[in-house]
Design an enzyme around this catalytic site. Structure first.
Site, PDB file in Angstrom:
ATOM      1  NE  ARG A  36     -16.260  -4.874  17.866  1.00  0.00           N
ATOM      2  CZ  ARG A  36     -16.974  -5.863  18.525  1.00  0.00           C
ATOM      3  NH1 ARG A  36     -17.159  -7.251  17.995  1.00  0.00           N
ATOM      4  NH2 ARG A  36     -17.523  -5.594  19.870  1.00  0.00           N
ATOM      5  CG  ASP A  40     -13.887  -7.519  14.314  1.00  0.00           C
ATOM      6  OD1 ASP A  40     -12.894  -7.767  15.421  1.00  0.00           O
ATOM      7  OD2 ASP A  40     -14.689  -8.273  14.255  1.00  0.00           O
ATOM      8  CE1 TYR A  43     -10.509  -8.254  30.567  1.00  0.00           C
ATOM      9  CE2 TYR A  43     -10.166  -8.376  32.950  1.00  0.00           C
ATOM     10  CZ  TYR A  43     -10.283  -7.617  31.603  1.00  0.00           C
ATOM     11  OH  TYR A  43     -10.034  -6.272  31.718  1.00  0.00           O
ATOM     12  CE  LYS A  76      -7.151  -6.531  29.475  1.00  0.00           C
ATOM     13  NZ  LYS A  76      -6.970  -5.632  28.779  1.00  0.00           N
ATOM     14  CB  THR A 112     -16.174   2.419  30.992  1.00  0.00           C
ATOM     15  OG1 THR A 112     -16.447   0.895  31.140  1.00  0.00           O
ATOM     16  CG2 THR A 112     -14.953   2.910  31.759  1.00  0.00           C
TER      17      THR A 112
END
Length: 262
Positions: free
Chosen positions: A33, A59, A148, A152, A183
Site C-alpha cells: 500500500r 490495497d 487470525y 491462517k 519484524t
C-alpha cells in the site's frame, strides 16, 4: 531471468523475501500500500542487485486493486514464476464484541486475496508448465487464537488442496508456517510483545531462507526451525479440546499478545 511477485513487500518478511530473491537474481514485482516506501525499496534493490524491479501500489482489500494485481500475475507477456502471498493484516481485537468491518478487511487481505492471486498464478503457470506459489500461513493455524488462526488455517489447508491439484503440472504450492518472527510488523501494528521470551522468536532471514529452500524442493508445508516443527507436531497430536483449553489459558498462539500498546 525469473520474476517473483511479492505482496506486502515493503516491510517484514515481504521485504526479506525481496532481498533474498534479488540476491538470487530474480526480477521482482513489489506490491504494497505504501507507494513511497515501495519506490525506496525498489531503488535499493536495483542498485544492490542490478535487477529489474516493478512497483505496484495496491490495497488488497480493495476489489479493483486486487484485480489489477491478479491481472499482473496472469500476464502471459510478463510471466511471474514465483508468487509470494505474504500481505498481512493485524486483527487487534476479539471477534465477540469487535468491529465487524475490521474482520471483513482482514478476511479480504488474508484469505480472499490469497485465493484470487493463487487462482491467477496457477492458471498461468500450469499453461507454461512451471512455477511456484508460496502462501504465508502461520503456526497459529493450529491454534484457536482468534480469527487470525482461522484465516491462517484456511491458508494452510487451501495450499494443501492446491498442491494436490497441481501435482504433475510442473507447478508447486507451499504454505510457510513460521512461529513468532522478529519484524517491524508487530511494532507497526501496535502489538505488545514484551512478555515473550527470546527463545520464542525467529529471525526473518532464517525464516525466508528456509521457505525458499522448501519451495525449491517442492515441500508443501514449510515450518522453519526445529522448535516450531516440534510445537506444530504437538498441536496436531493432542486433542482439539486440549488446544482450545491451552488457548483459553493464553498458553499457545498469539492470544493476549495482540493487545494494542497503551
Amino acid at each position: 531471468m525469473a520474476t517473483a511477485l511479492i505482496t506486502g513487500a515493503s516491510a517484514g518478511l515481504g521485504l526479506e523475501f525481496a532481498w533474498q530473491l534479488a540476491t538470487a537474481r530474480h526480477d521482482l514485482v513489489l506490491v504494497a500500500r505504501d507507494e513511497e516506501r515501495l519506490h525506496d525499496v525498489a531503488r535499493q534493490l536495483r542498485s544492490a542487485a542490478g535487477i529489474d524491479v516493478e512497483v505496484l501500489r495496491a490495497d488488497l482489500s480493495v476489489p479493483d486493486d486486487l484485480a489489477r494485481v491478479a491481472q499482473r500475475v496472469a500476464d502471459p507477456e510478463r510471466p511471474v514464476s514465483l508468487l509470494v502471498n505474504n500481505a498481512g493484516f493485524p486483527v487487534n481485537q476479539r471477534f465477540v464484541g469487535g468491529d465487524l468491518s475490521q474482520e471483513l478487511l482482514a478476511l479480504d487481505v488474508l484469505v480472499k486475496a490469497v485465493l484470487v492471486l493463487a487462482h491467477a498464478a496457477a492458471d498461468a503457470m500450469v499453461t507454461r508448465g512451471r512455477g511456484a506459489i508460496l502462501n504465508v500461513a502461520s503456526v497459529a493455524a493450529l491454534t484457536t487464537s482468534g480469527t487470525y488462526s482461522a484465516h491462517k488455517a484456511w491458508v494452510r489447508t487451501f495450499t494443501e488442496v492446491l498442491a494436490v491439484q497441481l501435482k504433475g503440472t510442473g507447478v508447486t504450492a507451499t504454505a510457510l508456517c513460521p512461529g513468532l518472527t522478529h519484524t517491524e510488523f508487530h511494532e507497526r501494528a501496535g502489538v505488545d510483545t514484551s512478555n515473550l521470551p527470546d527463545i520464542a522468536w525467529l529471525d526473518a532471514e532464517s525464516v525466508v531462507s528456509a521457505a525458499l529452500a522448501d519451495v525449491r524442493r517442492g515441500v508443501v508445508i514449510s515450518t522453519p526451525s526445529l522448535r516450531y516443527t516440534v510445537a506444530s507436531g504437538f498441536l496436531r497430536a493432542i486433542p482439539r479440546s486440549a488446544v482450545r483449553a491451552l488457548d483459553a489459558g493464553g498458553l499457545t498462539g498469539m492470544r493476549g499478545r495482540w493487545a494494542k500498546k497503551g
